[in-house]
Design a protein around this motif. Structure first.
Motif, short mmCIF file in Angstrom:
data_model
loop_
_atom_site.label_atom_id
_atom_site.label_comp_id
_atom_site.label_asym_id
_atom_site.label_seq_id
_atom_site.Cartn_x
_atom_site.Cartn_y
_atom_site.Cartn_z
N VAL A 366 10.09 8.75 14.07
CA VAL A 366 8.68 8.39 13.98
C VAL A 366 7.94 9.63 13.49
CG1 VAL A 366 6.61 7.65 15.21
CG2 VAL A 366 8.84 6.73 15.87
N ASP A 367 7.39 9.55 12.27
CA ASP A 367 6.72 10.68 11.63
C ASP A 367 5.33 10.21 11.20
OD1 ASP A 367 5.97 12.96 10.34
OD2 ASP A 367 7.61 12.96 8.88
N LEU A 368 4.29 10.66 11.91
CA LEU A 368 2.92 10.22 11.67
C LEU A 368 2.02 11.41 11.41
CD1 LEU A 368 2.59 7.83 14.76
CD2 LEU A 368 3.46 7.24 12.48
N LYS A 369 0.94 11.18 10.69
CA LYS A 369 -0.10 12.18 10.52
C LYS A 369 -1.42 11.46 10.30
CE LYS A 369 0.50 12.84 5.52
NZ LYS A 369 0.76 13.82 4.43
N GLY A 370 -2.51 12.18 10.48
CA GLY A 370 -3.80 11.55 10.30
C GLY A 370 -4.93 12.50 10.58
N LYS A 371 -6.11 11.92 10.77
CA LYS A 371 -7.30 12.71 11.06
C LYS A 371 -8.10 12.06 12.17
CE LYS A 371 -8.01 14.95 6.55
NZ LYS A 371 -7.94 16.33 7.08
N GLY A 372 -8.69 12.89 13.01
CA GLY A 372 -9.53 12.42 14.10
C GLY A 372 -10.22 13.60 14.74
N LEU A 397 -4.67 7.21 9.74
CA LEU A 397 -3.31 7.30 10.24
C LEU A 397 -2.35 6.98 9.10
CD1 LEU A 397 -1.31 7.60 12.62
CD2 LEU A 397 -1.54 5.13 13.00
N ASP A 398 -1.46 7.92 8.80
CA ASP A 398 -0.42 7.73 7.77
C ASP A 398 0.94 7.62 8.45
OD1 ASP A 398 -2.42 8.00 5.93
OD2 ASP A 398 -1.86 10.03 5.30
N LEU A 399 1.67 6.55 8.13
CA LEU A 399 3.05 6.40 8.59
C LEU A 399 3.94 7.02 7.53
CD1 LEU A 399 1.37 4.07 10.02
CD2 LEU A 399 3.56 2.90 10.27
N ALA A 406 20.43 1.14 13.95
CA ALA A 406 21.46 1.09 14.99
C ALA A 406 22.15 -0.26 14.96
CB ALA A 406 20.84 1.34 16.36
N ALA A 407 23.39 -0.29 15.38
CA ALA A 407 24.17 -1.52 15.55
C ALA A 407 24.22 -2.38 14.30
CB ALA A 407 23.62 -2.33 16.73
N GLY A 408 24.14 -1.76 13.11
CA GLY A 408 24.24 -2.49 11.86
C GLY A 408 22.92 -2.98 11.31
N ALA A 409 21.82 -2.78 12.02
CA ALA A 409 20.50 -3.20 11.55
C ALA A 409 19.63 -1.97 11.29
CB ALA A 409 19.83 -4.12 12.56
N GLU A 410 18.61 -2.20 10.46
CA GLU A 410 17.71 -1.09 10.11
C GLU A 410 16.30 -1.64 9.92
OE1 GLU A 410 16.96 1.65 6.19
OE2 GLU A 410 19.01 1.63 7.02
N VAL A 411 15.34 -0.97 10.52
CA VAL A 411 13.93 -1.28 10.35
C VAL A 411 13.21 -0.01 9.94
CG1 VAL A 411 11.82 -2.14 11.43
CG2 VAL A 411 14.03 -3.09 12.10
N SER A 412 12.49 -0.06 8.81
CA SER A 412 11.76 1.12 8.34
C SER A 412 10.36 0.71 7.94
CB SER A 412 12.48 1.77 7.14
OG SER A 412 12.55 0.86 6.05
N GLY A 413 9.44 1.65 8.04
CA GLY A 413 8.06 1.35 7.68
C GLY A 413 7.34 2.55 7.15
N THR A 414 6.43 2.31 6.21
CA THR A 414 5.54 3.33 5.67
C THR A 414 4.18 2.68 5.46
OG1 THR A 414 6.18 2.82 3.39
CG2 THR A 414 7.38 4.59 4.48
N GLY A 415 3.15 3.50 5.37
CA GLY A 415 1.83 2.94 5.13
C GLY A 415 0.73 3.91 5.46
N ALA A 416 -0.50 3.47 5.27
CA ALA A 416 -1.67 4.30 5.53
C ALA A 416 -2.83 3.42 5.94
CB ALA A 416 -2.04 5.11 4.29
N GLY A 435 -6.21 -0.96 5.37
CA GLY A 435 -5.05 -0.36 4.74
C GLY A 435 -3.84 -1.25 4.84
N LYS A 436 -2.71 -0.73 4.46
CA LYS A 436 -1.48 -1.53 4.38
C LYS A 436 -0.29 -0.78 4.98
CE LYS A 436 -0.49 -3.72 0.50
NZ LYS A 436 0.00 -3.99 -0.88
N VAL A 437 0.57 -1.54 5.64
CA VAL A 437 1.83 -1.04 6.17
C VAL A 437 2.94 -1.95 5.67
CG1 VAL A 437 3.21 -0.59 8.23
CG2 VAL A 437 0.77 -0.06 8.24
N VAL A 438 3.98 -1.36 5.09
CA VAL A 438 5.12 -2.13 4.56
C VAL A 438 6.33 -1.88 5.46
CG1 VAL A 438 6.66 -2.52 2.61
CG2 VAL A 438 4.24 -1.99 2.20
N VAL A 439 6.91 -2.97 5.95
CA VAL A 439 8.07 -2.90 6.84
C VAL A 439 9.26 -3.54 6.15
CG1 VAL A 439 9.01 -3.51 9.09
CG2 VAL A 439 6.56 -2.98 8.86
N ASN A 440 10.38 -2.83 6.08
CA ASN A 440 11.62 -3.36 5.52
C ASN A 440 12.64 -3.53 6.64
OD1 ASN A 440 11.30 -3.29 2.41
ND2 ASN A 440 10.50 -1.31 3.07
N ILE A 441 13.30 -4.68 6.65
CA ILE A 441 14.26 -5.03 7.70
C ILE A 441 15.59 -5.39 7.05
CG2 ILE A 441 14.70 -6.52 9.68
CD1 ILE A 441 11.67 -7.05 9.76
#
Length: 501
Positions: A366-372, A397-399, A406-416, A435-441
């Motif tokens: 989990v790698d996030l950055k942003g401003k507040g 907030l930037d993803l 794990a266990a043969g499956a993968e979930v990844s996401g990026t976005g802002a 904004g938009k977040v894209v999730v790949n499964i």
């Protein structure tokens, strides 16, 4: 926390001679040293001082520190000498060994007091510079801190012994004093460090542990204030307190043997290296740790197979955040990861004896950055007690990377995402996101089928999961791949173009 603060003060006492302020004459070194200790809230008691002009000899010196929670640390030296080298520097000579005592406030469990002996034969400390800007160097072939005695809160002596041994110590320091502020720029290194501890509880239980490190390095740079001001961190930060500390080590190993009524337990650990950072000033705080090439093994009477092994290639945690109130957005960041995590086949066999699930190394990031910004000084003790709601605003907030594999499956996401703090009604009390977040499964269909076959989830549970997934995801580029584009716009929530809210 109480014990941590007291022990930190004790470590400072161990190295107090190396942190001595110095000038070109022995007299000025000794005077500056006394000023340094008293300004840090420590009490000095001196038996006798002899001044020959070329050297100052101090006998029966005791230094004591008491914290606000009732703990204390003290160290005594039978003799210290400050000798003019004739070249503008001064050599500070310490005893080859000296005693130290720690006392802890009553808090139920934990020790009541600790007695230590510090040994550093052959240590050389040379100080130079001026009273306002002091630099000094220390070398020691070995240093050993021996645990002589531990008592419980009632004063009973416990059967516990231990020591910490270091070799090849080198350090350099520069101290600058400006009014109530002490500037420190320091670094140190040690070739090896070995910590050994053993003892028994008096009722048949016993244990011993040994931890070793190689290639230790550390550095600290900052501006430090008097103890009264440091008690309120918000006040200290706004008055000029800064700190930037780093520490790293190479190969590390640990062995522990514990004997209890149920039987013996053995634990081992190894790692190729690790690090720690802590930095703080008026603008931000940064805290982080890393550990690489780690492997942990445990065996014992209550474990249903010979041993459990857990390993990972890399792990990290890092937090960057503002620490004082502001009216403009400031940077923040958050990282946590475990890369190539594995567990022994015996553990897998408990729920997957036929090896239906993929046992390839797992990774979580989990790698996030942003401003507040904060609307109040969160380091102020009064603010910290006001409640659980953070007194601040989130603006973006930037993803950078979100990954679970794990266990043969993968979930990844990026976005802002950006957030409108003037609108907290649209999304039930939270600032309105845009904004938009894209999730790949990947591989989730096969994983669900395998979990059904193993009896971990039922067909009904799987059906509900699949229906929910179909509402927010669409087919991806390859087989058993899904993609979901989650978008916040116009005050609504959309999944793959379909309005959900």
């Amino acid at each position: 926390m109480t014990r941590a603060l007291t022990c930190s003060s004790a470590i400072g006492l161990v190295f107090l001679a190396t942190a001595a302020s110095a000038d070109v004459t022995p007299q000025e070194v000794w005077a500056s040293w006394q000023a340094m200790m008293t300004s840090a809230g420590q009490e000095l008691t001196v038996g006798n001082t002899a001044d020959s002009g070329k050297a100052v000899e101090v006998t029966d010196l005791a230094v004591t520190y008491k914290d606000q929670m009732g703990g204390s640390a003290s160290v005594t030296f039978d003799k210290l000498s400050f000798t003019d080298n004739g070249d503008g520097t001064v050599t500070v000579a310490m005893p080859e060994s000296y005693p130290m005592q720690l006392a802890f406030p009553a808090q139920g469990d934990g020790p009541g007091s600790v007695k230590l002996t510090v040994s550093q034969p052959g240590a050389v400390i040379v100080a130079g510079g001026s009273a306002d800007q002091t630099s000094y160097k220390m070398t020691a072939p070995t240093m050993k801190i021996t645990l002589d005695e531990v008592t419980d809160q009632g004063g009973k002596v416990l059967d516990t012994k231990g020591d910490l041994a270091l070799t090849g110590l080198e350090g350099g320091y520069e101290v600058t004093r400006t009014g109530e502020t002490m500037g420190l720029d320091s670094d140190f290194s040690a070739k090896t460090a070995v910590f050994d501890l053993n003892g028994s509880d008096g009722s048949g239980g016993s244990g011993k542990i040994s931890v070793s490190f190689a290639d230790l390095k550390g550095a600290t740079k900052g501006n430090f204030l008097n103890p009264e001001m440091m008690a309120n961190m918000a006040l200290a930060l706004n008055s000029g307190f800064t700190m930037d500390t780093s520490f790293s080590f190479g190969a590390m190993s640990m062995d522990a043997d514990i004997t209890e009524a149920q039987g013996p337990t053995k634990m081992t650990a190894n790692a190729s290296g690790g690090s720690f950072v802590l930095a703080m000033d008026k603008v931000r705080m940064n805290y982080g740790t890393t550990l690489s090439g780690a492997k942990f093994t445990i065996s014992g009477a209550e474990i249903p197979f010979p041993q459990v092994e857990v390993a990972f290639a890399d792990s990290a945690f890092n937090l960057l955040m503002p620490v004082t109130k502001s009216d403009t957005p400031q940077d923040f960041a958050y990282l946590t990861k475990v890369v190539d995590f594995t567990v022994s086949d015996d553990v897998w066999g408990l729920f997957d004896p036929a090896a239906m699930l993929s046992r390839e190394p797992a990774t979580f990031i989990v790698d996030l950055k942003g401003k507040g910004f904060w609307t109040k000084d969160i380091m102020d003790p009064d603010v910290q007690m006001e409640g659980a709601t953070p007194p601040g605003e989130l603006h973006s907030l930037d993803l950078t990377q979100v990954l679970a594999k794990a266990a043969g499956a993968e979930v990844s996401g990026t976005g802002a995402l950006t957030f409108d703090n003037s609108d907290t009604a649209t999304f039930g009390g939270m600032p309105r996101p845009d904004g938009k977040v894209v999730v790949n499964i990947k591989g989730v269909t096969k994983l669900v089928d395998n979990l059904i076959a193993l009896g971990i989830i039922s067909e009904d549970d799987a059906m509900g999961f699949r229906m929910g997934l179909a509402m927010v995801a669409k087919p991806g580029a390859g087989p058993d791949e899904l993609v979901s584009e989650i978008e916040f716009k116009e005050g609504g929530l959309f999944a793959n173009g379909m309005r959900m809210q």
